[in-house]
Design a protein around this motif. Structure first.
Motif, mmCIF file in Angstrom:
data_model
loop_
_atom_site.group_PDB
_atom_site.id
_atom_site.type_symbol
_atom_site.label_atom_id
_atom_site.label_comp_id
_atom_site.label_asym_id
_atom_site.label_seq_id
_atom_site.Cartn_x
_atom_site.Cartn_y
_atom_site.Cartn_z
ATOM 1 N N ALA A 1 0.812 -1.219 0.000
ATOM 2 C CA ALA A 1 0.000 0.000 0.000
ATOM 3 C C ALA A 1 0.843 1.265 0.000
ATOM 4 C CB ALA A 1 -0.923 -0.001 1.215
ATOM 5 N N MET A 2 2.158 1.123 -0.014
ATOM 6 C CA MET A 2 3.042 2.281 0.073
ATOM 7 C C MET A 2 3.630 2.618 -1.288
ATOM 8 S SD MET A 2 5.190 1.155 3.493
ATOM 9 C CE MET A 2 6.163 2.677 3.485
ATOM 10 N N PRO A 3 3.977 3.889 -1.531
ATOM 11 C CA PRO A 3 4.742 4.227 -2.733
ATOM 12 C C PRO A 3 6.035 3.422 -2.765
ATOM 13 C CG PRO A 3 3.929 6.212 -1.664
ATOM 14 C CD PRO A 3 3.646 5.070 -0.726
ATOM 15 N N HIS A 4 6.482 3.067 -3.951
ATOM 16 C CA HIS A 4 7.619 2.161 -4.082
ATOM 17 C C HIS A 4 8.868 2.697 -3.376
ATOM 18 C CE1 HIS A 4 10.822 -0.224 -5.991
ATOM 19 N NE2 HIS A 4 9.882 -1.139 -6.169
ATOM 20 N N ALA A 5 9.151 3.968 -3.538
ATOM 21 C CA ALA A 5 10.352 4.546 -2.928
ATOM 22 C C ALA A 5 10.268 4.505 -1.398
ATOM 23 C CB ALA A 5 10.556 5.974 -3.415
ATOM 24 N N ASP A 6 9.092 4.795 -0.856
ATOM 25 C CA ASP A 6 8.907 4.761 0.596
ATOM 26 C C ASP A 6 9.056 3.338 1.127
ATOM 27 O OD1 ASP A 6 8.470 7.466 0.493
ATOM 28 O OD2 ASP A 6 6.283 7.308 0.670
ATOM 29 N N ALA A 7 8.508 2.370 0.389
ATOM 30 C CA ALA A 7 8.602 0.981 0.821
ATOM 31 C C ALA A 7 10.050 0.503 0.798
ATOM 32 C CB ALA A 7 7.744 0.097 -0.085
ATOM 33 N N THR A 8 10.784 0.896 -0.231
ATOM 34 C CA THR A 8 12.198 0.513 -0.319
ATOM 35 C C THR A 8 12.983 1.106 0.840
ATOM 36 O OG1 THR A 8 12.042 0.401 -2.736
ATOM 37 C CG2 THR A 8 14.247 0.574 -1.783
ATOM 38 N N HIS A 9 12.718 2.370 1.151
ATOM 39 C CA HIS A 9 13.412 3.012 2.267
ATOM 40 C C HIS A 9 13.087 2.339 3.586
ATOM 41 C CE1 HIS A 9 13.805 6.031 5.544
ATOM 42 N NE2 HIS A 9 14.956 6.237 4.944
ATOM 43 N N LEU A 10 11.839 1.908 3.768
ATOM 44 C CA LEU A 10 11.450 1.243 5.007
ATOM 45 C C LEU A 10 12.244 -0.049 5.194
ATOM 46 C CD1 LEU A 10 9.375 1.708 7.315
ATOM 47 C CD2 LEU A 10 7.865 0.121 6.119
ATOM 48 N N CYS A 11 12.476 -0.772 4.102
ATOM 49 C CA CYS A 11 13.291 -1.987 4.170
ATOM 50 C C CYS A 11 14.732 -1.660 4.553
ATOM 51 C CB CYS A 11 13.278 -2.709 2.826
ATOM 52 S SG CYS A 11 11.676 -3.343 2.311
ATOM 53 N N GLU A 12 15.274 -0.629 3.921
ATOM 54 C CA GLU A 12 16.666 -0.261 4.205
ATOM 55 C C GLU A 12 16.809 0.221 5.646
ATOM 56 O OE1 GLU A 12 20.308 2.169 2.014
ATOM 57 O OE2 GLU A 12 18.228 2.631 1.494
ATOM 58 N N GLN A 13 15.839 0.974 6.117
ATOM 59 C CA GLN A 13 15.872 1.447 7.497
ATOM 60 C C GLN A 13 15.815 0.270 8.474
ATOM 61 O OE1 GLN A 13 12.693 4.115 8.596
ATOM 62 N NE2 GLN A 13 13.443 4.396 10.686
ATOM 63 N N LEU A 14 15.041 -0.753 8.127
ATOM 64 C CA LEU A 14 14.961 -1.945 8.970
ATOM 65 C C LEU A 14 16.333 -2.594 9.128
ATOM 66 C CD1 LEU A 14 13.335 -4.246 10.395
ATOM 67 C CD2 LEU A 14 13.129 -5.297 8.145
ATOM 68 N N ILE A 15 17.050 -2.742 8.019
ATOM 69 C CA ILE A 15 18.371 -3.359 8.086
ATOM 70 C C ILE A 15 19.321 -2.496 8.900
ATOM 71 C CG2 ILE A 15 20.345 -4.119 6.700
ATOM 72 C CD1 ILE A 15 18.298 -4.693 4.434
ATOM 73 N N ARG A 16 19.261 -1.174 8.686
ATOM 74 C CA ARG A 16 20.150 -0.277 9.444
ATOM 75 C C ARG A 16 19.856 -0.320 10.932
ATOM 76 N NH1 ARG A 16 20.560 3.336 4.836
ATOM 77 N NH2 ARG A 16 18.515 4.208 5.303
ATOM 78 N N ALA A 17 18.622 -0.635 11.306
ATOM 79 C CA ALA A 17 18.274 -0.708 12.722
ATOM 80 C C ALA A 17 19.129 -1.732 13.471
ATOM 81 C CB ALA A 17 16.793 -1.032 12.892
ATOM 82 N N TYR A 18 19.600 -2.750 12.756
ATOM 83 C CA TYR A 18 20.443 -3.767 13.358
ATOM 84 C C TYR A 18 21.893 -3.303 13.505
ATOM 85 C CZ TYR A 18 17.061 -7.637 13.171
ATOM 86 O OH TYR A 18 15.993 -8.470 13.387
ATOM 87 N N ASP A 19 22.236 -2.162 12.909
ATOM 88 C CA ASP A 19 23.622 -1.684 12.911
ATOM 89 C C ASP A 19 24.566 -2.787 12.415
ATOM 90 O OD1 ASP A 19 25.721 0.055 13.244
ATOM 91 O OD2 ASP A 19 25.919 -0.284 15.395
ATOM 92 N N PRO A 20 24.283 -3.376 11.243
ATOM 93 C CA PRO A 20 25.098 -4.509 10.807
ATOM 94 C C PRO A 20 26.546 -4.110 10.540
ATOM 95 C CG PRO A 20 23.706 -3.732 9.014
ATOM 96 C CD PRO A 20 23.265 -2.994 10.241
ATOM 97 N N CYS A 21 27.461 -4.979 10.915
ATOM 98 C CA CYS A 21 28.880 -4.779 10.598
ATOM 99 C C CYS A 21 29.250 -5.862 9.590
ATOM 100 C CB CYS A 21 29.745 -4.877 11.848
ATOM 101 S SG CYS A 21 31.482 -4.522 11.500
ATOM 102 N N ILE A 22 29.196 -5.491 8.323
ATOM 103 C CA ILE A 22 29.398 -6.453 7.258
ATOM 104 C C ILE A 22 30.842 -6.948 7.205
ATOM 105 C CG2 ILE A 22 29.395 -6.649 4.731
ATOM 106 C CD1 ILE A 22 26.831 -4.880 4.796
ATOM 107 N N SER A 23 31.791 -6.063 7.487
ATOM 108 C CA SER A 23 33.192 -6.483 7.502
ATOM 109 C C SER A 23 33.436 -7.547 8.564
ATOM 110 C CB SER A 23 34.104 -5.287 7.724
ATOM 111 O OG SER A 23 34.014 -4.381 6.635
ATOM 112 N N CYS A 24 32.790 -7.406 9.709
ATOM 113 C CA CYS A 24 32.889 -8.449 10.748
ATOM 114 C C CYS A 24 32.330 -9.770 10.229
ATOM 115 C CB CYS A 24 32.109 -8.022 11.995
ATOM 116 S SG CYS A 24 32.853 -6.698 12.938
ATOM 117 N N ALA A 25 31.196 -9.678 9.545
ATOM 118 C CA ALA A 25 30.528 -10.898 9.087
ATOM 119 C C ALA A 25 31.348 -11.646 8.059
ATOM 120 C CB ALA A 25 29.157 -10.544 8.510
ATOM 121 N N THR A 26 32.225 -10.928 7.320
ATOM 122 C CA THR A 26 33.059 -11.588 6.308
ATOM 123 C C THR A 26 34.488 -11.767 6.825
ATOM 124 O OG1 THR A 26 33.595 -9.461 5.260
ATOM 125 C CG2 THR A 26 31.707 -10.688 4.399
ATOM 126 N N HIS A 27 34.623 -11.861 8.124
ATOM 127 C CA HIS A 27 35.966 -11.956 8.731
ATOM 128 C C HIS A 27 36.766 -13.129 8.178
ATOM 129 C CE1 HIS A 27 33.451 -14.747 10.967
ATOM 130 N NE2 HIS A 27 34.547 -15.404 11.275
#
Length: 423
Positions: free
Chosen positions: A397-423
């Motif tokens: 029900a959301m505009p495509h750009a808003d929905a995409t941003h909501l997904c990206e914000q969700l991932i950022r909420a975890y504060d992922p450290c990708i370099s750590c994950a590929t140690h």
């Protein structure tokens, strides 16, 4: 014949996360077809080139896995070797190590709260753009991060990849007079951290909750630098020694980082929300009072609200730092002697993003024969993908750009450290 409704939300290079990754969420007729957090940063093979290295040398090497949370790697590795060699730390050494860990929590949480996550709530693409309209907010974040860096510099010799930590403690402990200026800086930081928690609680977070299985270390205090067993929602506690056998760590085709799940393929959440869920009553009294004032419950299940939990942990870290500095007396000596022996050691600590687990096999000369490291983002990656699937139904029900941003914000909420994950 009705037309098929197919939608794809993706960002090919995520911003305001540590490292390189993308995500894609595909839907068909309102149902999620695929959700993937693709980590394409190249593997770094730390575990392989630790083989044949000395135990003490390992402490400095693993710090290079991350420039944001090097202390977590140094402490987890130190604990593994200390357990392997039968080393017991004196209370003053443990207090100094906890203070060092508080410094890392402060600088990492401040970076995430103000520079990486806050722009999502306030409608900016970056903290630089946000500073034009919210200068005071950004400057507060910089001051808090600077205070955390100051603790790392005073105890570790430098803020990035400290050189003083070692197995059994520290190569050198600061003299009391060297910490006088730090006491004042931490006292000011505590007041600003309290204001940060109040401010974060007022941010407008998307309405989204998930049935999390929480995982965190257990300790007599709010867990930071220590813990000998792992708590898991609705399951029996697990010894740190056995954690590597409990989780299923496996490769997935779309990521260079391993993913970890519990038996039965259950994704789990490690990090601030898990720590608070299990240990809210162990918060420093100042942080507990702030938590009560802002109405934060112990079992927050909205990932977008993790910014509030991190802000409360900022208060905790500053308050603990202040207490330790106020009663500080240099440990004599600054480290406990470690005598290598043929052994296997396991160690874990609570990095800012979640539990960090190490295992080392050591020979009689103290050389590493095998190493295994499981960082927080590897453990949270499957949970992030499950969250994306859970988010799917409300995106249509959301505009495509808003929905995409909501997904990206969700991932950022975890504060992922990708370099750590590929140690």
């Amino acid at each position: 014949m009705s037309e098929v409704d197919e939608r794809t939300y993706r960002v090919d290079l995520m911003t305001r996360v540590e490292g390189e990754g993308r995500f894609v969420l595909s839907m068909k007729d309102g149902e999620v077809v695929d959700a993937a957090l693709s980590i394409f940063e190249a593997p770094r093979f730390f575990e392989a080139f630790l083989r044949g290295r000395g135990a003490e040398e390992t402490i400095d090497i693993v710090a290079r896995i991350c420039g944001i949370c090097p202390v977590a790697y140094q402490v987890s590795a130190s604990r593994a070797f200390e357990r392997a060699f039968g080393v017991t730390l004196s209370p003053p050494i443990r207090a100094l190590r906890r203070l060092l860990y508080c410094g890392e929590w402060i600088e990492s949480h401040a970076l995430h709260v103000f520079m990486l996550h806050a722009p999502d709530f306030l409608g900016y693409a970056s903290a630089v753009e946000m500073a034009a309209d919210h200068r005071a907010v950004v400057e507060r974040g910089l001051r808090l991060k600077k205070a955390g860096n100051a603790i790392l510099e005073a105890l570790g010799g430098r803020a990035t990849h400290p050189v003083s930590p070692r197995i059994g403690g520290f190569h050198r402990a600061p003299r009391p007079g060297e910490l006088d200026a730090l006491k004042e800086q931490v006292a000011r930081g505590l007041e600003e951290a309290i204001e940060t928690a109040r401010w974060a609680a007022g941010l407008d977070a998307p309405d989204f909750t998930q049935p999390y299985v929480f995982v965190a270390l257990d300790d007599a205090r709010y867990p930071l630098e220590a813990g000998d067993r792992v708590l898991v929602s609705d399951r029996a506690p697990v010894s740190v020694d056995d954690w590597g056998d409990v989780i299923d760590e496996h490769q997935v085709p779309h990521s260079n980082a391993l993913q970890a799940r519990l038996p039965g393929g259950v994704a789990y959440l490690s990090g601030p929300m898990a720590r608070l869920h299990f240990h809210a009553e162990r918060l420093h009294p100042t942080a507990a009072q702030v938590m009560k004032e802002i109405g934060l419950g112990r079992s927050e299940r909205n990932p977008y609200r993790s910014i509030v939990v991190r802000a409360v942990e900022l208060v905790h870290a500053f308050a603990e730092s202040h207490d330790i500095l106020t009663t500080y007396a240099p440990p004599e000596p600054p480290y406990a002697e470690a005598r290598p022996r043929v052994s296997v050691g396991h160690g874990a600590s609570e990095a800012p993003r979640g539990m960090l687990w190490h295992r080392y096999e050591v020979d009689a000369d103290g050389l590493v024969r095998d190493a295994r490291i499981v960082p927080p983002t590897s453990q949270n990656q499957a949970r992030i993908e499950d969250d994306l699937r859970g988010l799917g139904p409300q995106l249509a029900a959301m505009p495509h750009a808003d929905a995409t941003h909501l997904c990206e914000q969700l991932i950022r909420a975890y504060d992922p450290c990708i370099s750590c994950a590929t140690h």
